[in-house]
Design a protein around this motif. Structure first.
Motif, PDB file in Angstrom:
ATOM      1  N   ASN A  30       0.727  -1.213  -0.192  1.00  9.87           N
ATOM      2  CA  ASN A  30       0.133  -0.125   0.168  1.00  9.87           C
ATOM      3  C   ASN A  30       0.851   1.004  -0.126  1.00  9.87           C
ATOM      4  OD1 ASN A  30      -2.225  -1.778  -0.061  1.00  9.87           O
ATOM      5  ND2 ASN A  30      -2.759  -1.293   2.112  1.00  9.87           N
ATOM      6  N   GLN A  31       1.982   1.312   0.685  1.00  9.55           N
ATOM      7  CA  GLN A  31       2.781   2.447   0.725  1.00  9.55           C
ATOM      8  C   GLN A  31       3.372   2.615  -0.824  1.00  9.55           C
ATOM      9  OE1 GLN A  31       3.082   4.161   3.626  1.00  9.55           O
ATOM     10  NE2 GLN A  31       3.943   5.600   2.556  1.00  9.55           N
ATOM     11  N   ALA A  32       3.646   1.775  -1.547  1.00 11.48           N
ATOM     12  CA  ALA A  32       4.017   2.009  -2.818  1.00 11.48           C
ATOM     13  C   ALA A  32       3.043   2.645  -3.470  1.00 11.48           C
ATOM     14  CB  ALA A  32       4.694   0.713  -3.545  1.00 11.48           C
ATOM     15  N   VAL A  33       1.864   2.221  -3.385  1.00  8.06           N
ATOM     16  CA  VAL A  33       0.718   2.902  -3.971  1.00  8.06           C
ATOM     17  C   VAL A  33       0.781   4.516  -4.007  1.00  8.06           C
ATOM     18  CG1 VAL A  33      -1.964   3.172  -4.205  1.00  8.06           C
ATOM     19  CG2 VAL A  33      -0.523   0.885  -4.059  1.00  8.06           C
ATOM     20  N   LEU A  34       0.942   4.862  -2.680  1.00 10.87           N
ATOM     21  CA  LEU A  34       0.994   6.298  -2.404  1.00 10.87           C
ATOM     22  C   LEU A  34       2.136   7.116  -3.091  1.00 10.87           C
ATOM     23  CD1 LEU A  34       0.121   6.128   1.576  1.00 10.87           C
ATOM     24  CD2 LEU A  34      -1.243   6.463  -0.535  1.00 10.87           C
ATOM     25  N   TRP A  35       3.031   6.364  -3.287  1.00 14.41           N
ATOM     26  CA  TRP A  35       4.583   6.743  -4.051  1.00 14.41           C
ATOM     27  C   TRP A  35       3.946   7.135  -5.372  1.00 14.41           C
ATOM     28  CZ3 TRP A  35       8.021   9.996  -1.957  1.00 14.41           C
ATOM     29  CH2 TRP A  35       8.362   9.712  -0.769  1.00 14.41           C
ATOM     30  N   LEU A  36       3.468   5.990  -5.904  1.00 17.39           N
ATOM     31  CA  LEU A  36       3.209   6.071  -7.504  1.00 17.39           C
ATOM     32  C   LEU A  36       1.856   7.219  -7.747  1.00 17.39           C
ATOM     33  CD1 LEU A  36       2.744   2.459  -8.086  1.00 17.39           C
ATOM     34  CD2 LEU A  36       4.468   3.832  -8.984  1.00 17.39           C
ATOM     35  N   MET A  37       1.016   7.482  -6.717  1.00 13.17           N
ATOM     36  CA  MET A  37       0.326   8.603  -6.882  1.00 13.17           C
ATOM     37  C   MET A  37       0.922   9.833  -6.809  1.00 13.17           C
ATOM     38  SD  MET A  37      -3.213   7.378  -4.446  1.00 13.17           S
ATOM     39  CE  MET A  37      -4.183   6.262  -4.858  1.00 13.17           C
ATOM     40  N   MET A  38       1.905   9.977  -5.944  1.00 13.68           N
ATOM     41  CA  MET A  38       2.727  11.103  -5.903  1.00 13.68           C
ATOM     42  C   MET A  38       3.328  11.599  -7.331  1.00 13.68           C
ATOM     43  SD  MET A  38       3.407  13.832  -4.339  1.00 13.68           S
ATOM     44  CE  MET A  38       2.944  13.529  -2.617  1.00 13.68           C
ATOM     45  N   THR A  39       3.949  10.480  -7.847  1.00 15.08           N
ATOM     46  CA  THR A  39       4.496  10.490  -9.047  1.00 15.08           C
ATOM     47  C   THR A  39       3.599  10.947 -10.263  1.00 15.08           C
ATOM     48  OG1 THR A  39       6.123   8.627  -8.697  1.00 15.08           O
ATOM     49  CG2 THR A  39       5.882   9.210 -10.871  1.00 15.08           C
ATOM     50  N   ALA A  40       2.327  10.308 -10.397  1.00 15.42           N
ATOM     51  CA  ALA A  40       1.114  11.000 -10.887  1.00 15.42           C
ATOM     52  C   ALA A  40       0.918  12.406 -11.119  1.00 15.42           C
ATOM     53  CB  ALA A  40      -0.130  10.131 -10.937  1.00 15.42           C
ATOM     54  N   VAL A  41       0.953  12.905  -9.953  1.00 20.42           N
ATOM     55  CA  VAL A  41       0.837  14.478  -9.648  1.00 20.42           C
ATOM     56  C   VAL A  41       1.865  15.266 -10.180  1.00 20.42           C
ATOM     57  CG1 VAL A  41       0.469  16.053  -7.743  1.00 20.42           C
ATOM     58  CG2 VAL A  41      -0.756  13.851  -7.468  1.00 20.42           C
ATOM     59  N   VAL A  42       3.033  14.679 -10.032  1.00 22.66           N
ATOM     60  CA  VAL A  42       4.301  15.693 -10.526  1.00 22.66           C
ATOM     61  C   VAL A  42       4.228  15.460 -12.024  1.00 22.66           C
ATOM     62  CG1 VAL A  42       6.610  15.516 -10.737  1.00 22.66           C
ATOM     63  CG2 VAL A  42       5.591  14.894  -8.563  1.00 22.66           C
ATOM     64  N   ILE A  43       3.847  14.403 -12.775  1.00 21.16           N
ATOM     65  CA  ILE A  43       3.545  14.578 -14.232  1.00 21.16           C
ATOM     66  C   ILE A  43       2.497  15.384 -14.512  1.00 21.16           C
ATOM     67  CG2 ILE A  43       2.927  12.716 -16.155  1.00 21.16           C
ATOM     68  CD1 ILE A  43       4.326  10.525 -14.445  1.00 21.16           C
ATOM     69  N   THR A  44       1.363  15.220 -13.759  1.00 22.46           N
ATOM     70  CA  THR A  44       0.388  16.260 -14.153  1.00 22.46           C
ATOM     71  C   THR A  44       0.768  17.621 -14.198  1.00 22.46           C
ATOM     72  OG1 THR A  44      -1.440  14.597 -13.676  1.00 22.46           O
ATOM     73  CG2 THR A  44      -1.873  16.895 -13.764  1.00 22.46           C
ATOM     74  N   PHE A  45       1.381  18.007 -12.992  1.00 20.86           N
ATOM     75  CA  PHE A  45       1.852  19.601 -13.022  1.00 20.86           C
ATOM     76  C   PHE A  45       2.848  19.906 -14.049  1.00 20.86           C
ATOM     77  CE2 PHE A  45       5.132  22.362 -11.255  1.00 20.86           C
ATOM     78  CZ  PHE A  45       4.130  23.385 -10.858  1.00 20.86           C
ATOM     79  N   ILE A  46       3.807  19.103 -14.389  1.00 23.02           N
ATOM     80  CA  ILE A  46       4.825  19.658 -15.129  1.00 23.02           C
ATOM     81  C   ILE A  46       4.305  19.550 -16.640  1.00 23.02           C
ATOM     82  CG2 ILE A  46       6.999  18.642 -16.410  1.00 23.02           C
ATOM     83  CD1 ILE A  46       7.818  17.411 -13.715  1.00 23.02           C
ATOM     84  N   SER A  47       3.242  18.580 -17.196  1.00 24.37           N
ATOM     85  CA  SER A  47       2.937  18.731 -18.450  1.00 24.37           C
ATOM     86  C   SER A  47       1.894  19.909 -18.496  1.00 24.37           C
ATOM     87  CB  SER A  47       2.174  17.221 -18.738  1.00 24.37           C
ATOM     88  OG  SER A  47       3.030  16.298 -18.635  1.00 24.37           O
TER      89      SER A  47
END
Length: 399
Positions: free
Chosen positions: A367-384
């Motif tokens: 479950n902890q890895a899921v949260l890190w993946l979610m954070m990565t998704a947010v970063v991609i959205t912000f940069i793009s």
């Protein structure tokens, strides 16, 4: 564009919404495993990535009507397979539901790309009809899961009859009453001016167009971030509800329902803002509405209320950015290669989803890895999103 076409779109998207609810819930109920849920989700999306480009090319060359009929018949066959089969092995369950889900998702892509093509050919109010298309999508996201939550206690096989009926209704309409669509597409390719606009024969023309258009590349990046976050919620949401919140997994349907309600609200908000804000300000607003609730969700995964409200709120922003992305595609991409190019754009946007599913399977339910993946998704959205804003501002300054 007619009200009947959008009513049929609503039926198909409602059936798709029900299947999106059923697949992760039933797989988790039958296997009790986040890993197998992730595997099923990966299988759901992987064939779609292979077939989407072919779908777009087929729509451009052959027409909207025949592929709509074929697609709905195949989706019906997939649902019937699940109804008449009995599975006990967890791996078989994940593969069977994932494979059927892939048929549903491929058909969903065909539907959305086909309607983009119809809007490009028929509509004189493109932004309105794109927004209406999104509204039907989110209404389906509401009605489908609600029906699923109300009736799942009667057995998932009974529920599967509903999408079968809806898909067959749509196939029957396109078979019996939509013959004029072929003539409309032919007229779009060969207009009265005498200028031939048939789809170019160069096999890589769509890919070349995408790679040479920075705005399209930024649109793809923004959609990848949004899709990655949504994919994590869809594939890991049942496990988070069960393990982090200690609640029955059927409450997973609340996530889709709340997201659908906010999606519909977002279409009305988009309509109201469209006349008052520039496209740049609209995009900025959408990005803010996506990023802030996403961050709140990541840090509050033990509360169902916060989880549902935050995720649903992000959908409003995704309606705004999604509508802008779709309108820009219709404006930028030449109509004769619209379906082919849009299908490739969809392919690149959704290629992250099987990656998400396989990653969850390999992480074996961390479950902890899921949260890190979610954070990565947010970063991609912000940069793009920031890159797309810069391109739009530069275009406005030049134009």
């Amino acid at each position: 564009m007619t009200n009947r076409l959008f009513s049929l779109l609503f039926l198909v998207l409602t059936a798709d919404g029900l299947m999106v609810f059923l697949t992760p819930v039933v797989v988790y109920l039958l296997t009790g495993s986040l890993a197998y849920s992730g595997l099923s989700y990966a299988i759901w999306w992987l064939p779609r990535l292979i077939l989407i480009p072919l779908i777009g090319k087929y729509i451009d060359n052959t027409g909207v009507r025949p592929l709509s009929i074929i697609s709905d018949c195949i989706k019906t066959a997939g649902c019937l397979l699940l109804i008449f089969s009995n599975f006990t092995d967890p791996l078989t369950i994940a593969i069977a539901f994932g494979a059927t889900g892939s048929l549903i998702s491929i058909g969903n892509s065909q539907t959305m790309i086909a309607y983009e093509k119809l809007i490009a050919m028929l509509s004189k109010q493109r932004e309105h009809h794109v927004n209406l298309m999104a509204r039907m999508d989110f209404l389906g996201m509401i009605i489908g899961p609600v029906v699923g939550m109300l009736l799942i206690d009667y057995g998932y096989k009974t529920l599967l009859l509903i999408p079968c009926v809806f898909y067959l209704i749509n196939a029957w309409y396109f078979y019996r009453h939509a013959g004029q669509l072929d003539k409309v597409q032919e007229a779009a390719h060969f207009p009265a001016t005498g200028l031939t606009l048939a789809p170019p024969k160069h096999p890589f023309i769509a890919l070349q167009f995408i790679l040479s258009t920075p705005v399209i590349l930024a649109i793809i990046g923004l959609a990848v971030g949004n899709n990655m976050f949504d994919g994590l919620v869809e594939s890991a949401g049942t496990a988070l509800i069960d393990q982090n919140m200690q609640l029955p997994v059927k409450y997973f349907g609340l996530i889709d329902v709340a997201a659908g309600v906010c999606g519909v609200a977002g279409t009305y908000l988009y309509s109201a803002m469209l006349a008052r804000l520039s496209r740049t300000l609209l995009l900025s607003t959408g990005l803010v509405i996506i990023i802030i609730p996403s961050l709140l969700l990541i840090f509050h995964t033990s509360s169902l209320i916060i989880f549902v409200l935050c995720y649903a709120s992000t959908i409003i922003g995704k309606v705004i950015t999604g509508n802008i992305n779709r309108v820009m595609r219709i404006e930028i991409i030449p109509t004769p290669i619209l379906a082919s190019t849009s299908s490739l754009v969809v392919l690149f946007c959704q290629s992250i989803l099987p990656v998400v599913g396989f990653t969850l399977f390999l992480l074996a339910g961390n479950n902890q890895a899921v949260l890190w993946l979610m954070m990565t998704a947010v970063v991609i959205t912000f940069i793009s999103g920031a890159l797309l804003l810069l391109l739009l501002k530069r275009k406005a300054a030049i134009g």
